[in-house]
Write a protein that holds these residues in place. Sequence first.
Motif, PDB file in Angstrom:
ATOM      1  N   GLU A 479       0.833  -1.201   0.000  1.00  0.00           N
ATOM      2  CA  GLU A 479       0.000   0.000   0.000  1.00  0.00           C
ATOM      3  C   GLU A 479       0.866   1.248   0.000  1.00  0.00           C
ATOM      4  O   GLU A 479       0.363   2.353  -0.113  1.00  0.00           O
ATOM      5  N   ASP A 480       2.170   1.052   0.168  1.00  0.00           N
ATOM      6  CA  ASP A 480       3.089   2.177   0.175  1.00  0.00           C
ATOM      7  C   ASP A 480       3.536   2.443  -1.265  1.00  0.00           C
ATOM      8  O   ASP A 480       4.377   1.750  -1.809  1.00  0.00           O
ATOM      9  N   LEU A 481       2.918   3.433  -1.868  1.00  0.00           N
ATOM     10  CA  LEU A 481       3.151   3.679  -3.281  1.00  0.00           C
ATOM     11  C   LEU A 481       4.614   4.015  -3.572  1.00  0.00           C
ATOM     12  O   LEU A 481       5.188   3.582  -4.565  1.00  0.00           O
ATOM     13  N   ASP A 482       5.209   4.760  -2.661  1.00  0.00           N
ATOM     14  CA  ASP A 482       6.624   5.115  -2.868  1.00  0.00           C
ATOM     15  C   ASP A 482       7.481   3.866  -2.931  1.00  0.00           C
ATOM     16  O   ASP A 482       8.397   3.772  -3.744  1.00  0.00           O
ATOM     17  N   GLU A 483       7.173   2.923  -2.071  1.00  0.00           N
ATOM     18  CA  GLU A 483       7.922   1.687  -2.056  1.00  0.00           C
ATOM     19  C   GLU A 483       7.764   0.946  -3.384  1.00  0.00           C
ATOM     20  O   GLU A 483       8.733   0.472  -3.965  1.00  0.00           O
ATOM     21  N   VAL A 484       6.542   0.871  -3.850  1.00  0.00           N
ATOM     22  CA  VAL A 484       6.279   0.179  -5.114  1.00  0.00           C
ATOM     23  C   VAL A 484       7.049   0.852  -6.240  1.00  0.00           C
ATOM     24  O   VAL A 484       7.700   0.201  -7.054  1.00  0.00           O
ATOM     25  N   ILE A 485       7.003   2.181  -6.261  1.00  0.00           N
ATOM     26  CA  ILE A 485       7.673   2.907  -7.343  1.00  0.00           C
ATOM     27  C   ILE A 485       9.190   2.712  -7.264  1.00  0.00           C
ATOM     28  O   ILE A 485       9.853   2.495  -8.275  1.00  0.00           O
ATOM     29  N   THR A 486       9.730   2.760  -6.061  1.00  0.00           N
ATOM     30  CA  THR A 486      11.187   2.644  -5.930  1.00  0.00           C
ATOM     31  C   THR A 486      11.683   1.264  -6.330  1.00  0.00           C
ATOM     32  O   THR A 486      12.720   1.141  -6.975  1.00  0.00           O
TER      33      THR A 486
END
Lengths: 523, 316
Positions: A479-486
């Motif tokens: 659910e952590d979009l930043d994590e997914v993007i990184t």
Amino acid sequence: MGVNQTTFFMKPHGDENNYILSVTGVSKFFGSITALRGVDLNIRVGEIHALLGENGAGKTTLVNILYGLYRPDAGSIKVFGNEVRINSPKDAISYGIVLVQQHPMLIDKMTVSENLSIGLRSLGYLKSPNSVKEVIKEYSIRYGISVDPDITVSNLSFSERQEVELVRALMLNAQLLMLDEPTTMLTSYERKKLFSVLRKLKDEGKSVLLITHKVMEATEISDWITVLRKGEVTASRPTNKYTLDELVKLVVSDAGVFNGVRSVKFDYNVVKSQSPEVLSIKDLIVVNDVGGVAVRGFSLAVKSGEIIGIAGVSGNGQKELSEAIAGLRKVVDGRIVICGQDLTNKGPKDRVKAGLAYIPEERLKYGVVGDMSVAENYILKSYGQYSGFGLINMRKVIEDVNESIESFNIITRGPLEKVKALSGGNIQKLIVARELRSNPKVILAHNPTLGLDLRSAALVRELFLKAKADGAGILLISEDLDEVITLSDKIAVMYKGSITYEINKNEASRDVLERAMLGLLNV
Amino acid sequence: MIDTLLLGNFVFLTLKNAVPLILATTGEVIAERSGVINLGVEGSMILGSLVGVAVTLISGNFIIGFIAGGFAGLFLALLHGLVAVVLGANQIVSGIAITMAGLGLTSLLGRGYVGKSLYGLRPTPLYPYEIPAPDEVKPLITAIIKHDVIVYVSILIPIMVALLLFRTKLGISIRACGESPVIAESLGVNVTLIRFLSVSLGGFLYGLGGAYLSLGIVGTWVDNITAGIGWIAVGLVAFSMWMPIRVLPSSYLMAALISMSYILQGKIGVSSYFLSMIPYISTVVILTLINVERFRVKIGAPNALGKPYVREERLG
């Protein structure tokens, strides 16, 4: 409680000691571990105060003391200048101190109004809970929260549950609202909404204690920041008296290590098209606990050496998807193939054998056995390799566990400590250590860094990248979009049980992804 | 052709036999809703049964005996509350111990009461007169109307308990303790007190059920008078899906099975032992069906059922 509660709130605001709560020299020890040492904390009336610190810094311990769940070993607590003893949540509530816990304290099977009736003193014992409905509606309108009193809690999303908790705090006449990591599972839109409610509360003269490990968040909303590190206060001053760099240094106990992790250059090798598929999911349909279709026609393939990220707002079928892949939930239709073997209706054990590692969202439920020791949990999946003649060689186990404790920086009293005594972040590190040691071919991770501090999260992410370089295929549901993007090479957005949007990493735009997560994208 | 006399007899027996089941099952629903499983139902019932007879003989009034039976059941439930709730011991072990204690105690203390006549002291029908009705339906109407007050009051008990559990704050607290004692405690509910209260209330109802068995149904005290009724009640809780209102149909169904076994005895060439197995076999079948995973998710057993709760310093 000798002091009448009304006199507490009638103190004039201009009082020199205008502290709603004043904590002096509080210490707390768990056996030989020092959780808090000589902590001071002063919260003014009408202030948003951030308590900032890493996992294991003692934030939750302090809050539990203020809420009467633990008793301090030393120190004093004053409410409006009067020394008080808080022996139970009941006491805390009677002083106007209310805690909104990290995991909403709501009973799934009951309706919102029933939940809000539990323990509500103003409601007589034999009075119907219907009478709270009006109050709920009143608060909803006043603070711009949308809560339907008649809905069953199991149908609510995380942020809606949190709103119910806020309404409860207000109904309990909270003067000091403590929120423990409230934004962990919120989208940025939901976070903004929460913050606007908090500002409204502040305008009404209520105080807020925001417990967080996110530096940016603390600076965004608070008037005052107190930094806690390894159980001690390292700084406490108005928010505008800090610089960002300074704050980060104050928070992180070992800035060098942190910088080291952070500066690792992630190597985004383009995945070779001929890499073998390690996980393939076709037309998957899975139902949730109450029989509703949670995953509808989901298809995806993960190749060796790539990370596929699934972004989405919690409650869109991610839990059911990950449980189905892990073999914990029955598949209604579709196929799950791991490393060429069709394991659609096989159990978890066969999947582990085929090379699947699972890092579950609900750590305490599916990840570890709380009452067993760190060492026992560590070998849960691999005890076979430690046994000879049917007996487990504990000495060898403990050697290996100690090695992992060190390399993964797991904070524990030792390999024989019960896992349930560890903090959430350390439990997660233990699970990751266990799952990755067998060199899995497929890693399924669901919210792997949820609730972890910067350093632990960075460590976990780095381990994923390492596993990826070693040829593992990783399905990251987060659910952590930043994590997914990184982390991801490819990003898919899951909305209402299926993939509604897919994009390669370098073409991804945060804005579009967020809209897709909320179902606002016309595909 | 249906034999109207036989049918009337069957209905009459069913309504009567259902009373102990309704009372005991409703009591167990309260206890289990608070998260405490009490397998001492049988023990509480049989003590209530004996005390009911003894006090009725002494006082000369069956109502006093009936209530006294309730308190006898409550007394044993208090032991369960003390051991399993306050001290946090294993609920299964404690419950079975209490059933054993009840069975043994009544065997010992009941010797002097075996077969003692309650002539003139038993509950009498509310409407003792002849019912003017055509012969074809007369046995049936009589079977429904000619009961004592307790038969009719027992129908109200589950309804009152449903109101308590779902329409009052106390009821919500009870259910909260059964779903998640940790959450209940953190919201200021005294979990130990609420559970203790629920177990006690349950015990009172088991005792009443037992007292009706000796006073209203059998008409005297005999050793092992309950003969497994308490265990059937435990099974009926799950069959009723922990819903007090559903206790009524499930108790009547079970009572019908029991009554049928009485009536069929001697009518058909089947061993009476086989017929008296009917209720137990059906309990096993019901429990098997209900424990199939797919059903269990839907029927809604309290989440914290059977788990002791003792407030801990470190909650993890």
